[in-house]
Design a protein around this motif. Structure first.
Motif: not given
Length: 259
Positions: A179-183, A186-190, A214-221
């Motif tokens: 989703e927009l506005g996420g991490k 390239w920096d997101f820890e999958f 948002d209550g778990s790992l959040g968002r990635v963009s």
């Protein structure tokens, strides 16, 4: 080599596929007895899946000998509505061999995706990138819709999937949303095991699903550089899946492991 008697026991679509594959093998140089190929031709021409035009063309192709065998193969794929792909791994009966897939604990959640084309395209990429399962939210286009199946190149048969509401998915499994506005991607820890939520083409990820992420790992963009400011959901999903699987197959030193 399957006997004519054995081929006759196969289901109609599998039978046509196998007969076409036999002529493809003959074209590639596999040695078959001439009488065997003649029987295969007679059996193929008798199949109910063929139209009169199909029979006429296949009969004409057969008159060319070896030069026409590959045309027969491609005609059978056309009859079955399948795109030819010589690199597909197939079983002895000519069906795609889904057991050859390397599957990871990477899951997708399709959150109210309305387009069967996008659903089919996501399945096709998911099959290639080792996705273990796809959860389908109520309101999403049916993976068995003819357009989904055609766009997926029949990978809806090879990737496990089921209808599930986000509230019914095990809360122990990590969840994140594309989703927009996420991490930044390239920096997101999958996670080694987790679910990525893909939102609808018009409104993005639903409120309930976004709260879960948002209550778990959040968002990635995905970082973008164009004026449009958005990427087709199927294209975005492919980019994300490729990044996710690449992180999975790299060793601790960042070197890609071969498998």
């Amino acid at each position: 080599m399957l006997t004519i008697k054995k081929i006759n026991t196969l289901k109609p679509r599998v039978r046509v596929r196998k007969l076409g594959a036999i002529f493809h093998e003959a074209y590639l140089g596999v040695s078959f007895d001439e009488s065997y190929l003649k029987e295969c031709m007679e059996l193929l021409l008798s199949q109910e899946l063929l139209t009169e035009e199909d029979r006429k063309d296949i009969f004409l192709f057969s008159g060319k000998g070896r030069e026409g065998w590959e045309d027969i193969y491609y005609r059978t794929l056309y009859i079955l509505g399948e795109a030819p792909a010589d690199w597909d791994r197939v079983t002895e009966t000519g069906e795609k061999d889904w057991s050859q897939r390397k599957v990871f604990s990477h899951y997708l959640y399709l959150d109210h995706l309305r387009s069967p084309y996008n659903v089919g395209s996501i399945f096709r990429s998911a099959e290639s990138f080792g996705v273990g399962k796809i959860f389908i939210a109520p309101g999403t286009a049916d993976p068995l819709h003819p357009r989904s199946i055609r766009t997926s190149r029949n990978t809806v048969e090879g990737v496990e999937w089921e209808w599930r509401d986000i509230s019914s998915i095990d809360e122990e499994i990590p969840v994140f949303a594309l989703e927009l506005g996420g991490k930044d991607l390239w920096d997101f820890e999958f996670p080694k095991k987790g679910i990525c939520i893909l939102g609808s083409e018009e409104s993005g990820v639903s409120k309930e699903a976004l709260e879960r992420a948002d209550g778990s790992l959040g968002r990635v963009s995905i970082r973008q550089y164009g004026a449009k400011g958005s990427i087709n959901v199927a294209s975005a999903a492919s980019i994300l899946m490729e990044h996710w699987i690449e992180r999975e197959v790299r060793g601790s030193e960042g070197k890609r492991e071969l498998w």
